[in-house]
Structure formats: C-alpha cells, structure tokens
Design an enzyme around this catalytic site. Sequence first.
Site, PDB file in Angstrom:
ATOM      1  N   CYS A   1     -23.534   6.029 -15.296  1.00  0.00           N
ATOM      2  CA  CYS A   1     -22.381   6.892 -15.011  1.00  0.00           C
ATOM      3  C   CYS A   1     -22.613   8.286 -15.580  1.00  0.00           C
ATOM      4  O   CYS A   1     -22.819   8.455 -16.783  1.00  0.00           O
ATOM      5  CB  CYS A   1     -21.112   6.285 -15.591  1.00  0.00           C
TER       6      CYS A   1
ATOM      7  N   GLU B   1       0.820  -1.204   0.000  1.00  0.00           N
ATOM      8  CA  GLU B   1       0.000   0.000   0.000  1.00  0.00           C
ATOM      9  C   GLU B   1       0.860   1.262   0.000  1.00  0.00           C
ATOM     10  O   GLU B   1       0.524   2.251  -0.655  1.00  0.00           O
ATOM     11  CB  GLU B   1      -0.948   0.001   1.207  1.00  0.00           C
TER      12      GLU B   1
END
Length: 344
Positions: A206, A35
């Site tokens: 969208c 990460e």
Amino acid sequence: MMIFADVLIDWHQSHGRHDLPWQSLSTPYSTWISEIMLQQTQVATVIPYFNRFIASFPTVESLAAANLDDVLSHWSGLGYYSRARNLHAAAVLIRDRFAGNMPQSASELETLPGIGRSTAAAILSLAFKQRATILDGNVKRVLTRIYGVREWPGSSAITKQLWHLAESLTPNKDCATYTQAIMDMGATLCTRSKPNCSQCPFSHECFAFKHGLQKQIPASKPKKAKPVKDAFWLMAQNDLGHWLVDKRVGKGVWQDLYAPYQYDSLDELLDSCELHIDQVKVLASFKHHFSHYSLDIHPVRYVAPCNDYTRHIGEQAAWYQTGTSQFGVPSAFTKLIDEETSPQ
C-alpha cells in the site's frame, strides 16, 4: 490483476460482513433499498431504518402505492431526503414500466431516479451476480491509498482514472463477493480515520501505508467557505402539545417534509404572523449543516394561547404530534422539540 481480487475475497471470507439484514433477504428490491440508504450513511445508522422501511414497504408494489408523506416519515432523521423521494418515484416507474421487476441492465437501472453508475453496478453485482464495477466512497478510499492516487478523487480526471483502475481489478468470477469485500474493506478496515493497517492484507504494498500518508490520502475536496443563512422558525403549540408545521413545497433540501414556518428575520416573522414582540420568546439559536451551506436556526416560541391561531392553517399546514409517524419532518426540528419538551 486477479491477484488483488483473490486476496480481497480471501480476506472477506474471514473478516467481511455476512449478517447484514439486506444480505439475509438477498432480493433485488432489498439490495436496491439498502444501496440507496447506504449512500452518505454508515451501516450502523442504516440498519434500524432499513428494517422499519422493509417491514412497512416489503415490495416494489407496496412502496409505489404508498403515500409520499408516509415514505418520508420512515426516512425522518436519515437525511438526504431526495433519496426517499427518488425511491418512491423509481418504485412507481418499476411498477408501471417494468411490470414490478427490477431492471437487469445498467442502462435501464440508470434511467431510474437516484440510481447512478456505481449504484446500478452494485445492484447488478449483488442482486443479479453479474460482473459490474462499483466506485463508491469506500472503494475510492481503498484504491487511492493502495495505488497512491494523491489528487482529490472527486475531480473528473481522477474519477475517470479510478473507474479505469476499478474496472481492471473487478474479477469475472465471484464478482458479488468481490463487490461486498471491497465495500467492507473500506467501511471496516481502510476507514477514513484510524485505518487498521496492521490487519490489512495489502499493507505490504500500500502506497499510503509505506509512506505514512493515510491521513493525506484520499485528498480532501478543495475547501470553499460555506455560506450561512438565517432562518427564523415559528414554534407554536396548541393545548394538545401539537406543533404547527407547514409542508415545504418546491425545490429544497426539505422538499415535501413538514417543518415550522420559516422567515428570514424576526421582523418578517412578526409582520407575517401579525404578532407582537411580547407574544414571542426568541430561543437559543443553533446551526444545522448541509453539504453546500449552513443554516443558523433561530427558534421563536409563540407563548400566547394558540388554539385559535389559525391564520397560517392552510392547505399545506398541519399540527405535528411528537412521537408519531404522521409524515416526514427534518431531524433539526425533532431535535429542537425534544430539547423544548425535555425536563430542565
């Protein structure tokens, strides 16, 4: 709101990424390392760095015990070197404060250097299977396009709005899968440029797709002219072909890395190094960009024999051998010496 999560998880089963190296390890430590590396850096770039890093530092204890120069050498070329310094400092804290165990609460994770709200949530979700909401760059792009958030997502007001939206969409079950799925969608489908809208399970609803605004959403940060600074680098070699470098101390983008001695002007370089103009050759300049400014680097080749050129050899100086991992060096430096030593 669960419909969004269900559709996304279903898409991920067939189209998501399931074979990344940190997924196969699936430990809190490997999740944390990945990460941090993935901040500001694409997966394809991260993978070889991650594999080398884990091979050398397989545990929190081994990372905490490592020399910072060694850690930075494994980071050379990956950029944003504060991430490596923070990893090392956090590893020491995890070893000493948490008995070598990764904390399992957001409040404790966020006390560690380099771990903010979204990174802490990713660790909790992916490593510990807790319900936690992330909001990295990929997630911001997905949410702003689907829900028609047209303002710059980096402003405090819009960031707050996006956190609220992301929290409302995060499911109570299968949170780890959902977290990976929304990151994968942003990285592989809803990309910054040329998004693959025809394959998106949300294209029918969208906002950006319906209005042809994929290039405009998310909005770019309002631009300010970047300042440009000059840097004159002394490029000196000994008869072994090793380069004279100096460890950067204090704050700065290359803190704790080794790089050529740097000056603001050619005159300052010549005066400080007690050199004459006929002892050097000014090479072609090149630009190196940082987030807040650009650096015009002017390499100044020291062409006289320099085996005895030791006036700059001090406590923080060293001779750098190319192709080794003695310590961390900026990518701008390795690029320059590669050009200098490549056949013309």
